[in-house]
Design an enzyme around this catalytic site. Structure first.
Site, PDB file in Angstrom:
ATOM      1  N   GLU A 265      71.413  58.599  29.853  1.00 33.17           N
ATOM      2  CA  GLU A 265      71.458  58.331  31.302  1.00 33.17           C
ATOM      3  C   GLU A 265      72.646  59.046  31.957  1.00 33.17           C
ATOM      4  OE1 GLU A 265      68.842  57.115  32.631  1.00 33.17           O
ATOM      5  OE2 GLU A 265      67.955  56.459  30.743  1.00 33.17           O
ATOM      6  N   HIS A 268      71.408  62.362  32.999  1.00 33.42           N
ATOM      7  CA  HIS A 268      70.703  62.320  34.297  1.00 33.42           C
ATOM      8  C   HIS A 268      71.718  62.218  35.434  1.00 33.42           C
ATOM      9  CE1 HIS A 268      66.556  62.137  33.030  1.00 33.42           C
ATOM     10  NE2 HIS A 268      66.733  61.074  32.281  1.00 33.42           N
TER      11      HIS A 268
HETATM   12 ZN    ZN Z   1      65.385  60.282  30.868  1.00 35.29          ZN
END
Ligand code: ZN
Length: 500
Positions: A265, A268
């Protein structure tokens, strides 16, 4: 950007659209983190209301007027301004094809289906979710008809996630990947198994969280412009420039799961935080596709977070948090344990080698569902049959089978292949990065994560949506998009781990 009045007016209109969309993202983030269960009905209405407003905004005649004026001066526009218009028109044209009633109905049904899926998954009770899935498929087929399609209705939905792709093209790309994976798995099955028993012991959750936060900050996540919370399914939400939130999940025996979801994450989030400030509030901010976004999370989770170099840096630090568990463990043993290949039931727990088989199963089933070739009642049996055939595992219940993923409850049919595209793009980007930065892995070992991050900022994050996904990857890597680099990576890495 410019002094042209029509372009400036477009920017103002679009900025307000982005602000409303950010408010919607915040409601959705809250729905998956802190909202009490009984808030569900009101939240469904709030989200549907805001989704309808966004729809109306995007198709408003005001855009037509302004776009027409801007196009009249096309020859004077810069490349950025042309990309601005192209992306705005892409979003607007897709939205315009959908009747307001369908948009509202889909938003309402998604929230209801999401709530029902949570209960059905917990209770391992597929029939509870089946009527919602049936309704979402009906609405998604209507949506596909509104867009218009050739070959399969699936093709009409995929541009929301991966522009430039079709089911046929994906099948052609996935076929050699599937063959190579099955062949590699056969070899791994015949090799000596890796002992990862030491990972299966209690790890203090507060210390897991502390270590994860430190790693996220080291990788470059800016906590002044974001935060980390906890959710069952980790996700990242870019609410606005300066407010990017990701979640992690923790379990006492799941140190590597928590660290894996944190690095994933964070990948991202680094993308969202790396967009140009001047693109904020324009259609140029963000990723050109979900696959490109996923390439960033997989880069940090897998290529960095599961490398020898990363653990040469972090093992001494992790030992301070977990002296009892790690004092006898060396980098090599840890590296082999965290890269152990075990065909399993759960996609988000899958190793790198078997991961894409989970995706291929979902892709094939989605096509059947959207084409009406698989009755909903038969979905669990079909799912289980493919898991036996592709991965050699028996699915004991639907909670660990066809109910495991959230995506279909959000009507995100055609999303799954983006995960494998993320893996493919990441493999291609790493090959190019290694070529461009000869000391890449020494930098990672030294904890200088700004070296790979700087490269990604320049080549991917700051480009935003100026290029289409395939165009961007081909431009950066200088070769056509295919699964070749990923196949090379898997054979080399796991050949060395298992077969030497
Ligand atoms: Zn992902």
């Amino acid at each position: 950007m410019n002094t042209d009045p029509s372009l400036n007016a477009l920017r103002d209109e679009y900025r307000e659209f982005c602000d409303l969309r950010g408010a919607l993202s915040l409601l959705q983030w809250d729905e998956q983190t802190y909202m009490p269960p009984r808030g569900c009905d009101a939240r469904a209405r709030q989200i549907a209301a805001l989704t309808s407003i966004l729809h109306e905004r995007l198709i408003s005649p005001r855009y037509d007027e302004l776009l027409e004026k801007a196009h009249a001066r096309e020859s004077e526009l810069s490349d950025d301004e042309r990309a601005f218009l192209r992306e705005l028109e892409f979003d607007r044209d897709r939205e315009r094809k959908l009747p307001a009633e369908l948009v509202r109905e889909l938003a309402l049904e998604q929230s209801r289906a999401f709530a029902s899926w949570q209960v059905a998954k917990r209770d391992r009770d597929f029939p509870k979710f089946a009527p919602h899935l049936t309704r979402l498929l009906e609405l998604s087929r209507q949506k596909a008809d509104c867009y218009g399609w050739e070959g399969t209705p699936w093709n009409a939905l995929v541009p929301d996630f991966e522009r430039g792709m079709t089911a046929d093209r994906i099948t052609r790309i996935f076929m050699p990947l599937r063959e190579a994976t099955v062949a590699l798995l056969d070899q791994i099955r015949g090799a000596k198994p890796i002992d990862a028993g030491f990972l299966d012991q209690p790890w203090d959750v507060a210390r897991q969280r502390e270590l994860g936060l430190r790693i996220a900050a080291d990788l470059g996540f800016d906590f002044e412009s974001g935060r980390q919370d906890v959710s069952t399914h980790p996700f990242t939400s870019g609410i606005a420039h300066g407010d990017c939130r990701f979640t992690t999940r923790f379990a006492e025996r799941g140190l590597m799961d928590a660290l894996g979801s944190t690095t994933h994450e964070t990948g991202h989030a680094l993308y969202d935080q790396g967009c140009r400030v001047e693109d904020d509030g324009t259609p140029l901010a963000g990723a050109p596709s979900y696959g490109v976004h996923e390439s960033q999370s997989r880069f940090w989770e897998v290529y960095v977070g599961k490398s020898r170099a990363f653990w040469a840096h972090y093992l001494p630090i992790a030992r301070q948090s977990f002296p009892g568990q790690l004092s006898e463990i060396g980098v090599e043993r840890l590296y082999r344990a965290i890269n152990r290949v075990v065909p399993g039931l759960i996609r988000i727990e899958a190793d790198e080698v078997t991961y894409n088989l989970h995706i291929i199963i979902r892709f094939e089933i989605e096509l059947l569902l959207l084409e009406g070739k698989l009755p909903i009642a038969d979905l669990p049996a079909e799912w289980n049959r493919r898991y036996r055939e592709y991965l050699g595992v028996q699915v004991p219940n639907d909670g660990q089978g066809c109910l495991q993923d959230v995506h279909w409850s959000l009507a995100s049919f055609s999303y799954f292949p983006s995960y494998t595209f993320g893996n493919m793009y990441a493999a291609m980007l790493v090959e190019k990065m290694e070529h461009d930065i000869p000391g890449l892995w020494e930098a990672v070992e030294g904890g200088e994560f700004s070296v790979p991050l700087g490269w990604l900022r320049t080549h991917i994050h700051r480009v935003g949506r100026r290029m289409l996904p395939l165009e961007l990857i081909e431009h950066v890597c200088g070769i056509p998009v295919s699964a070749d680099a990923l196949i090379r990576h898997l054979n080399e890495k796991y050949g060395e781990i298992y077969l030497v």
